[in-house]
Scaffold this motif. Structure first.
Motif, PDB file in Angstrom:
ATOM      1  N   VAL A   1       0.835  -1.205   0.000  1.00 54.72           N
ATOM      2  CA  VAL A   1       0.000   0.000   0.000  1.00 54.72           C
ATOM      3  C   VAL A   1       0.872   1.258   0.000  1.00 54.72           C
ATOM      4  O   VAL A   1       0.583   2.227  -0.712  1.00 54.72           O
ATOM      5  N   LEU A   2       1.954   1.248   0.775  1.00 52.87           N
ATOM      6  CA  LEU A   2       2.859   2.400   0.776  1.00 52.87           C
ATOM      7  C   LEU A   2       3.480   2.599  -0.605  1.00 52.87           C
ATOM      8  O   LEU A   2       3.598   3.731  -1.086  1.00 52.87           O
ATOM      9  N   GLY A   3       3.877   1.503  -1.243  1.00 54.01           N
ATOM     10  CA  GLY A   3       4.445   1.598  -2.592  1.00 54.01           C
ATOM     11  C   GLY A   3       3.442   2.172  -3.581  1.00 54.01           C
ATOM     12  O   GLY A   3       3.785   3.029  -4.403  1.00 54.01           O
ATOM     13  N   ALA A   4       2.193   1.710  -3.505  1.00 58.05           N
ATOM     14  CA  ALA A   4       1.150   2.234  -4.391  1.00 58.05           C
ATOM     15  C   ALA A   4       0.913   3.715  -4.115  1.00 58.05           C
ATOM     16  O   ALA A   4       0.723   4.508  -5.045  1.00 58.05           O
ATOM     17  N   THR A   5       0.962   4.079  -2.856  1.00 53.05           N
ATOM     18  CA  THR A   5       0.766   5.480  -2.479  1.00 53.05           C
ATOM     19  C   THR A   5       1.904   6.348  -3.007  1.00 53.05           C
ATOM     20  O   THR A   5       1.670   7.449  -3.510  1.00 53.05           O
TER      21      THR A   5
ATOM     22  N   PRO B   1       5.742  -4.637  -7.788  1.00 52.77           N
ATOM     23  CA  PRO B   1       5.389  -6.003  -8.194  1.00 52.77           C
ATOM     24  C   PRO B   1       5.977  -7.064  -7.264  1.00 52.77           C
ATOM     25  O   PRO B   1       5.380  -8.126  -7.061  1.00 52.77           O
ATOM     26  N   LEU B   2       7.129  -6.765  -6.666  1.00 51.41           N
ATOM     27  CA  LEU B   2       7.716  -7.723  -5.726  1.00 51.41           C
ATOM     28  C   LEU B   2       6.862  -7.872  -4.483  1.00 51.41           C
ATOM     29  O   LEU B   2       6.558  -8.994  -4.054  1.00 51.41           O
ATOM     30  N   THR B   3       6.457  -6.745  -3.896  1.00 51.24           N
ATOM     31  CA  THR B   3       5.612  -6.842  -2.692  1.00 51.24           C
ATOM     32  C   THR B   3       4.264  -7.444  -3.040  1.00 51.24           C
ATOM     33  O   THR B   3       3.701  -8.200  -2.244  1.00 51.24           O
TER      34      THR B   3
END
Length: 157
Positions: free
Chosen positions: A12-16, A64-66
């Motif tokens: 979620v942090l990465g998407a944010t 994509p990894l997470t």
């Protein structure tokens, strides 16, 4: 905290970061170009290139990894329709983002050149800028669609 919770948080942090950096970059670049001042545009475009390199590129690799680790940890099959469509949209976003990175570098360089010569931004700058803006819309809506897919996990096929 369970591994799934840590992975979900990281995802979620990465998407944010991807979404927020993209929207922030677009806002500041548009506002800078509206001034028509080469020095301002050059400065902001320089920061935009750095932000895309530091934040967006890092998140692009980690996202994509997470997502993969999260799906494996929770037990979601990777052939779920919403996961496949999310990945297709992610590739589409990347296909728009990669040229945008090159365009941002060119815009920065043109603005720096104009500022150094105390000249206005050239017509080529504005042609390239319009492409940059146009490429932002499909990428933006694709990211919004990915958010929707992640949140609703619809049965698609």
């Amino acid at each position: 905290m369970a591994v799934e919770d840590v992975l979900r948080l990281a995802h979620v942090l990465g998407a944010t970061v991807l979404f927020g950096t993209g929207v922030g970059i677009a806002f500041f670049m548009v506002m800078a170009v509206r001034t028509r001042e080469p020095r301002i545009v050059a400065h902001v475009a320089g920061i935009v290139v750095i932000a895309d390199t530091v934040f967006t590129a890092t998140a692009v690799v980690l996202q994509p990894l997470t997502g993969y680790w999260l799906a494996r940890s929770i037990g979601w099959p990777l052939n779920e329709g919403w996961i496949i469509l999310s990945l297709v949209l992610y590739v589409i976003v990347g296909l728009f983002w990669l040229p945008v990175v090159w365009i941002q570098i060119r815009l920065r360089n043109m603005a720096r050149h104009a500022a150094a010569k105390a000249a206005p931004l050239p017509p080529a700058f504005y042609r390239l800028y319009r492409i940059w803006v146009a490429f932002g819309f499909p990428a933006f809506f694709a990211v919004v669609a990915i958010f929707w897919l992640m949140l609703t996990k619809p049965a698609l096929f």
